[in-house]
Design a protein around this motif. Sequence first.
Motif, PDB file in Angstrom:
ATOM      1  N   ALA A 311       0.849  -1.205   0.000  1.00  0.00           N
ATOM      2  CA  ALA A 311       0.000   0.000   0.000  1.00  0.00           C
ATOM      3  C   ALA A 311       0.879   1.247   0.000  1.00  0.00           C
ATOM      4  O   ALA A 311       0.584   2.223  -0.696  1.00  0.00           O
ATOM      5  CB  ALA A 311      -0.912  -0.018   1.229  1.00  0.00           C
ATOM      6  N   ALA A 312       1.984   1.199   0.760  1.00  0.00           N
ATOM      7  CA  ALA A 312       2.866   2.374   0.841  1.00  0.00           C
ATOM      8  C   ALA A 312       3.480   2.688  -0.525  1.00  0.00           C
ATOM      9  O   ALA A 312       3.577   3.851  -0.924  1.00  0.00           O
ATOM     10  CB  ALA A 312       3.964   2.118   1.872  1.00  0.00           C
ATOM     11  N   GLU A 313       3.853   1.635  -1.255  1.00  0.00           N
ATOM     12  CA  GLU A 313       4.435   1.867  -2.598  1.00  0.00           C
ATOM     13  C   GLU A 313       3.402   2.461  -3.553  1.00  0.00           C
ATOM     14  O   GLU A 313       3.701   3.353  -4.340  1.00  0.00           O
ATOM     15  CB  GLU A 313       4.977   0.544  -3.169  1.00  0.00           C
ATOM     16  CG  GLU A 313       6.302   0.128  -2.537  1.00  0.00           C
ATOM     17  CD  GLU A 313       6.668  -1.338  -2.787  1.00  0.00           C
ATOM     18  OE1 GLU A 313       7.827  -1.671  -2.591  1.00  0.00           O
ATOM     19  OE2 GLU A 313       5.773  -2.153  -3.144  1.00  0.00           O
ATOM     20  N   LEU A 314       2.173   1.957  -3.441  1.00  0.00           N
ATOM     21  CA  LEU A 314       1.116   2.472  -4.318  1.00  0.00           C
ATOM     22  C   LEU A 314       0.834   3.948  -3.993  1.00  0.00           C
ATOM     23  O   LEU A 314       0.699   4.784  -4.893  1.00  0.00           O
ATOM     24  CB  LEU A 314      -0.158   1.639  -4.144  1.00  0.00           C
ATOM     25  CG  LEU A 314      -1.255   1.964  -5.154  1.00  0.00           C
ATOM     26  CD1 LEU A 314      -0.949   1.332  -6.517  1.00  0.00           C
ATOM     27  CD2 LEU A 314      -2.623   1.492  -4.675  1.00  0.00           C
ATOM     28  N   ILE A 315       0.770   4.250  -2.718  1.00  0.00           N
ATOM     29  CA  ILE A 315       0.488   5.623  -2.296  1.00  0.00           C
ATOM     30  C   ILE A 315       1.624   6.553  -2.706  1.00  0.00           C
ATOM     31  O   ILE A 315       1.392   7.670  -3.178  1.00  0.00           O
ATOM     32  CB  ILE A 315       0.217   5.679  -0.770  1.00  0.00           C
ATOM     33  CG1 ILE A 315      -1.162   5.064  -0.506  1.00  0.00           C
ATOM     34  CG2 ILE A 315       0.291   7.102  -0.232  1.00  0.00           C
ATOM     35  CD1 ILE A 315      -1.548   4.958   0.939  1.00  0.00           C
ATOM     36  N   ASP A 316       2.844   6.081  -2.582  1.00  0.00           N
ATOM     37  CA  ASP A 316       3.996   6.873  -3.021  1.00  0.00           C
ATOM     38  C   ASP A 316       3.867   7.243  -4.489  1.00  0.00           C
ATOM     39  O   ASP A 316       4.110   8.379  -4.884  1.00  0.00           O
ATOM     40  CB  ASP A 316       5.270   6.029  -2.852  1.00  0.00           C
ATOM     41  CG  ASP A 316       6.165   6.625  -1.800  1.00  0.00           C
ATOM     42  OD1 ASP A 316       5.660   7.457  -1.021  1.00  0.00           O
ATOM     43  OD2 ASP A 316       7.354   6.257  -1.779  1.00  0.00           O
ATOM     44  N   ARG A 357      -6.109  -2.964   3.250  1.00  0.00           N
ATOM     45  CA  ARG A 357      -7.152  -3.998   3.316  1.00  0.00           C
ATOM     46  C   ARG A 357      -7.533  -4.480   1.924  1.00  0.00           C
ATOM     47  O   ARG A 357      -7.722  -5.674   1.678  1.00  0.00           O
ATOM     48  CB  ARG A 357      -8.392  -3.431   4.027  1.00  0.00           C
ATOM     49  CG  ARG A 357      -8.798  -4.310   5.192  1.00  0.00           C
ATOM     50  CD  ARG A 357      -9.845  -3.672   6.041  1.00  0.00           C
ATOM     51  NE  ARG A 357     -11.154  -3.658   5.417  1.00  0.00           N
ATOM     52  CZ  ARG A 357     -12.112  -2.776   5.728  1.00  0.00           C
ATOM     53  NH1 ARG A 357     -11.889  -1.843   6.637  1.00  0.00           N
ATOM     54  NH2 ARG A 357     -13.285  -2.829   5.145  1.00  0.00           N
ATOM     55  N   TYR A 358      -7.658  -3.534   1.003  1.00  0.00           N
ATOM     56  CA  TYR A 358      -8.023  -3.878  -0.378  1.00  0.00           C
ATOM     57  C   TYR A 358      -6.978  -4.816  -0.983  1.00  0.00           C
ATOM     58  O   TYR A 358      -7.320  -5.823  -1.606  1.00  0.00           O
ATOM     59  CB  TYR A 358      -8.140  -2.598  -1.225  1.00  0.00           C
ATOM     60  CG  TYR A 358      -8.481  -2.858  -2.669  1.00  0.00           C
ATOM     61  CD1 TYR A 358      -9.802  -3.007  -3.081  1.00  0.00           C
ATOM     62  CD2 TYR A 358      -7.485  -2.982  -3.645  1.00  0.00           C
ATOM     63  CE1 TYR A 358     -10.123  -3.252  -4.409  1.00  0.00           C
ATOM     64  CE2 TYR A 358      -7.790  -3.233  -4.971  1.00  0.00           C
ATOM     65  CZ  TYR A 358      -9.113  -3.366  -5.345  1.00  0.00           C
ATOM     66  OH  TYR A 358      -9.425  -3.625  -6.661  1.00  0.00           O
ATOM     67  N   LEU A 359      -5.689  -4.469  -0.775  1.00  0.00           N
ATOM     68  CA  LEU A 359      -4.623  -5.273  -1.388  1.00  0.00           C
ATOM     69  C   LEU A 359      -4.583  -6.687  -0.814  1.00  0.00           C
ATOM     70  O   LEU A 359      -4.267  -7.645  -1.524  1.00  0.00           O
ATOM     71  CB  LEU A 359      -3.262  -4.591  -1.233  1.00  0.00           C
ATOM     72  CG  LEU A 359      -3.083  -3.274  -2.009  1.00  0.00           C
ATOM     73  CD1 LEU A 359      -1.690  -2.704  -1.797  1.00  0.00           C
ATOM     74  CD2 LEU A 359      -3.344  -3.468  -3.510  1.00  0.00           C
ATOM     75  N   GLU A 360      -4.928  -6.823   0.479  1.00  0.00           N
ATOM     76  CA  GLU A 360      -4.944  -8.154   1.094  1.00  0.00           C
ATOM     77  C   GLU A 360      -5.932  -9.078   0.405  1.00  0.00           C
ATOM     78  O   GLU A 360      -5.732 -10.276   0.314  1.00  0.00           O
ATOM     79  CB  GLU A 360      -5.367  -8.043   2.563  1.00  0.00           C
ATOM     80  CG  GLU A 360      -4.222  -7.806   3.508  1.00  0.00           C
ATOM     81  CD  GLU A 360      -4.744  -7.361   4.871  1.00  0.00           C
ATOM     82  OE1 GLU A 360      -5.875  -7.751   5.250  1.00  0.00           O
ATOM     83  OE2 GLU A 360      -4.012  -6.588   5.540  1.00  0.00           O
ATOM     84  N   GLN A 361      -7.056  -8.491  -0.041  1.00  0.00           N
ATOM     85  CA  GLN A 361      -8.116  -9.331  -0.615  1.00  0.00           C
ATOM     86  C   GLN A 361      -8.382  -8.994  -2.081  1.00  0.00           C
ATOM     87  O   GLN A 361      -9.465  -9.255  -2.585  1.00  0.00           O
ATOM     88  CB  GLN A 361      -9.401  -9.130   0.200  1.00  0.00           C
ATOM     89  CG  GLN A 361      -9.792  -7.662   0.297  1.00  0.00           C
ATOM     90  CD  GLN A 361     -11.012  -7.439   1.166  1.00  0.00           C
ATOM     91  OE1 GLN A 361     -11.054  -7.904   2.287  1.00  0.00           O
ATOM     92  NE2 GLN A 361     -12.000  -6.746   0.641  1.00  0.00           N
ATOM     93  N   ASP A 362      -7.386  -8.398  -2.765  1.00  0.00           N
ATOM     94  CA  ASP A 362      -7.542  -7.987  -4.163  1.00  0.00           C
ATOM     95  C   ASP A 362      -8.028  -9.170  -5.012  1.00  0.00           C
ATOM     96  O   ASP A 362      -7.358 -10.191  -5.089  1.00  0.00           O
ATOM     97  CB  ASP A 362      -6.195  -7.466  -4.676  1.00  0.00           C
ATOM     98  CG  ASP A 362      -6.297  -6.835  -6.061  1.00  0.00           C
ATOM     99  OD1 ASP A 362      -7.358  -6.960  -6.697  1.00  0.00           O
ATOM    100  OD2 ASP A 362      -5.313  -6.222  -6.494  1.00  0.00           O
ATOM    101  N   VAL A 363      -9.181  -9.014  -5.629  1.00  0.00           N
ATOM    102  CA  VAL A 363      -9.700 -10.125  -6.430  1.00  0.00           C
ATOM    103  C   VAL A 363      -9.442  -9.925  -7.922  1.00  0.00           C
ATOM    104  O   VAL A 363      -9.677 -10.815  -8.725  1.00  0.00           O
ATOM    105  CB  VAL A 363     -11.234 -10.295  -6.229  1.00  0.00           C
ATOM    106  CG1 VAL A 363     -11.532 -10.742  -4.812  1.00  0.00           C
ATOM    107  CG2 VAL A 363     -11.992  -9.026  -6.581  1.00  0.00           C
ATOM    108  N   LEU A 364      -8.980  -8.754  -8.312  1.00  0.00           N
ATOM    109  CA  LEU A 364      -8.852  -8.473  -9.744  1.00  0.00           C
ATOM    110  C   LEU A 364      -7.477  -8.822 -10.316  1.00  0.00           C
ATOM    111  O   LEU A 364      -7.371  -9.194 -11.475  1.00  0.00           O
ATOM    112  CB  LEU A 364      -9.146  -6.994 -10.036  1.00  0.00           C
ATOM    113  CG  LEU A 364     -10.584  -6.530  -9.773  1.00  0.00           C
ATOM    114  CD1 LEU A 364     -10.765  -5.106 -10.257  1.00  0.00           C
ATOM    115  CD2 LEU A 364     -11.576  -7.430 -10.504  1.00  0.00           C
TER     116      LEU A 364
END
Length: 368
Positions: A311-316, A357-364
Motif C-alpha cells: 500500500a505504501a508503494e502504491l500511495i507513493d 485492506r483492499y490489497l490483502e483481498q484484491d480479487v482483480l
Amino acid sequence: VTPTSDQHEVPLPLPIRSGQGDYEVRFHASPRAALETSITGAIGVIADAHVLEVYRDEFGDLLASVPVLELDATEETKTIEGVASTCSWLLSLRANRTSRVVALGGGVIQDVATFAAHIYHRGMRWDFVPTTLLAMSDSCIGAKCGINHDGFKNQLGVFQSPGAIEIATGFLNTLDDVELRSGYGEVFKLCLTHGPEAFEHLEQALRDGLRNDDLVALTRLSLEAKKHVIEEDEYEGDLRRVLNYGQTFGHALEAVSHNGVPHGLAVIWGCDLINFIAFSKGLLAESDFVAIRQVATSLLAGMVPVPAFTAAELIDAARTDKKAEGTRVNLAILYAPGDLRIVQMDFDEDLAPLIARYLEQDVLLSRN
Ligand SMILES: NC(=O)c1ccc[n+]([C@@H]2O[C@H](COP(=O)([O-])OP(=O)(O)OC[C@H]3O[C@@H](n4cnc5c(N)ncnc54)[C@H](O)[C@@H]3O)[C@@H](O)[C@H]2O)c1
C-alpha cells in the motif's frame, strides 16, 4: 440510426460544441469509408505504420494519392522529437494555415498530430480516423493531448480540437485482445460517469463477449458521456475532474507494475479500488459495488500476473500524480452510477488502512 447496405446500423453523427470551433463525430460502415471521407482534399496523412501494414491491401489505392508520414505508435514517438519531424514533413509539403492534415491511428498518433497541428503556423486543422477502442470511445473528443518529456509521461500538452472525426468500429477487428480490453477501460469509466442505463447497457453487451454487436453503440454512448462533461468544462475545471475517476490509482498501478498493466485495465482496477473505499466509507451501495466489480472482473480476466507491491508503494506512486497536493488528494468518488463527486481525502489518515485492506483481498489482479 440509418441502415446501410451491409445490414449493420450506423449511428447518427454526434456534434461536439467547442470554444475552438464546433466539430462532428461521424460513423461509417467500414474503415475504408471512414478513411476515404477524411483524406479527400487533405494535404497528407500522419499514420500508424502498423495500421498501414495491416490495411495495405484495403487502403493501398486510396493512400497512393496522398503523402503519408509513417510513425511507430510507441511512447518514444510521442515526444518533442516526434512532433518536430512531423512539422518538418508538413513544411516539406508546404502546408499552410488553410491546409488540413489527417491522423490515422490510436492515441499515440493522435497526440503527435494534435501537438504538431497546434504549433504549425500557430494552428492548422487536423482530422482524425481513430483505429483503437480507446481513441474511438474517449480520446478523439476533448481536444487534449500530451507528449512525453525527459522520460516523464504526458508532461507537455496543448488543447487543439479536431476538425472532424470519422469512426469505423470495423478497425477493431484487427486490434488485439489486450488493446481492446484496455480500450474497454475508458468505456467502463465513461458509462459509469453517465448513469445507470449506460452501465446496464455495457453489462448486457459484455454478456456476448468483448467483440459484441453493441460495440458501435457503446462507442457512441461513451462519447456522449464524455461530450456531456467536456462541453460544460472544456479546459479541466472542476466538472472535468470527474473524468479522473479511477485514474489516480490506475496511474499508480501502472508505475508500481512498471507498465506491466495496460493503461485502460489499470484504470478499471483504479475504479474498483476507489469503489471499495467509497463502499467502506458508506458512500456507495453494496449492490452497486458488487455489480460494477463483476464487470471489472470480466474485463480483467486472463490478465498476466503483476509483481507484488505494498500500500505504501502504491500511495507513493499516487502522490506524484498531478492531482495530489501534499498529503491530500482530490479523488473522483462514485456515489452511484452517474453520480460522481470530487472528495478530498488524506493519504495517511483516510486511504492507507483501506488500501492495505483492499490489497490483502484484491480479487482483480494476481501476483507473481
Ligand atoms: N489525448 C488524449 O486525450 C489521450 C487520452 C488517453 C490516452 N492518450 C494516449 O494514447 C496512447 C494510447 O493510445 P491507444 O491505446 O489508442 O493505442 P496506441 O496508439 O498506443 O496503439 C496501440 C497498439 O495498437 C496498434 N493498432 C492501432 N490500431 C490498430 C488496428 N486497428 N489494428 C491493429 N493494430 C492497431 C498500434 O500500432 C499499437 O501497436 C497513450 O500514449 C496515452 O497517453 C491520449
